[in-house]
Scaffold this active site. Structure first.
Site, PDB file in Angstrom:
ATOM      1  N   HIS A 138       2.002   4.552   5.900  1.00  0.00           N
ATOM      2  CA  HIS A 138       3.200   3.809   5.503  1.00  0.00           C
ATOM      3  C   HIS A 138       4.308   4.119   6.512  1.00  0.00           C
ATOM      4  O   HIS A 138       4.781   5.240   6.595  1.00  0.00           O
ATOM      5  CB  HIS A 138       3.630   4.209   4.090  1.00  0.00           C
ATOM      6  N   LEU A 139       4.699   3.105   7.247  1.00  0.00           N
ATOM      7  CA  LEU A 139       5.726   3.246   8.276  1.00  0.00           C
ATOM      8  C   LEU A 139       7.010   3.839   7.708  1.00  0.00           C
ATOM      9  O   LEU A 139       7.442   3.469   6.612  1.00  0.00           O
ATOM     10  CB  LEU A 139       6.021   1.871   8.882  1.00  0.00           C
ATOM     11  N   HIS A 140       7.596   4.747   8.437  1.00  0.00           N
ATOM     12  CA  HIS A 140       8.889   5.312   8.064  1.00  0.00           C
ATOM     13  C   HIS A 140       9.562   5.827   9.329  1.00  0.00           C
ATOM     14  O   HIS A 140       8.918   6.370  10.213  1.00  0.00           O
ATOM     15  CB  HIS A 140       8.754   6.420   7.016  1.00  0.00           C
ATOM     16  N   GLN A 141      10.866   5.613   9.407  1.00  0.00           N
ATOM     17  CA  GLN A 141      11.649   6.071  10.547  1.00  0.00           C
ATOM     18  C   GLN A 141      12.538   7.233  10.124  1.00  0.00           C
ATOM     19  O   GLN A 141      13.255   7.140   9.133  1.00  0.00           O
ATOM     20  CB  GLN A 141      12.515   4.937  11.094  1.00  0.00           C
TER      21      GLN A 141
END
Length: 189
Positions: A138-141
């Site tokens: 799950h993409l997260h910055q």
């Protein structure tokens, strides 16, 4: 029994001149199960938005993305920008998600500036296990506020970070400092 510390000569092992800072609470992170590639299957970024803001550590909710406190922060105010949709790569975001992802990054920086006045930031995302992604599905910055002198010997020697504020206290300050927060308070704050 006295309040004196037990001498290090009473413990097994060779004396090496190092002090030990024990952090057994970190084992939950080290040994915890990692989410699968499937949405919702143990994914903390799929689970957080289903909770109220305080329980989910949500700072701000947008239409396609949200901002959440990092459960294992490098510094106070370390937040993550995440799409609601379970996507693993930045290039997989829709144009609408990409636009809001960027806008929430800017708003998070403004809130952190207002709440705590850091001297700088580390901003970035790790995609894939080889790039250092702890939750690669799950993409997260990451947005990590930085201050002069915030990186001392503890992370290098003891693999420990001293944090002066509780997560909820930092979250509450960021919610209050969020651009436009006075006009529209976040749900569950």
């Amino acid at each position: 029994m006295t309040d004196a510390m037990q001498p290090d000569t009473d413990f097994a092992g060779a004396r090496d001149g190092f002090e030990r800072l024990w952090t057994p609470h970190r084992m939950a992170y080290v040994t915890g199960e990692r989410p699968s590639d499937d949405a919702g299957d143990g994914c903390p970024f799929c689970a957080a938005p289903a909770k109220d803001d305080q329980a989910g550590l949500i700072v701000h909710r947008g239409a396609t993305c949200y901002v959440v406190m990092n459960l294992f922060p490098y510094n106070p105010g370390h937040v993550l920008v995440c799409p609601y949709r379970h996507a693993s790569r930045y290039v997989d975001l829709t144009d609408e998600e990409t636009s809001e992802f960027t806008q929430l990054t800017k708003e998070a920086i403004a809130a952190i500036d207002e709440a705590s006045g850091p001297h700088g930031y580390n901003i970035g995302m790790n995609q894939g296990a080889v790039a250092g992604a702890g939750v690669q599905a799950h993409l997260h910055q990451h947005i990590v506020p930085r201050w002069g002198g915030d990186a001392n010997f503890l992370p290098v020697i003891a693999q420990t970070k001293a944090l002066p504020m509780l997560l909820e206290d930092v979250r509450s300050r960021l919610v209050a400092a969020w651009p436009g927060a006075a006009a529209a308070p976040a749900a569950g704050s």
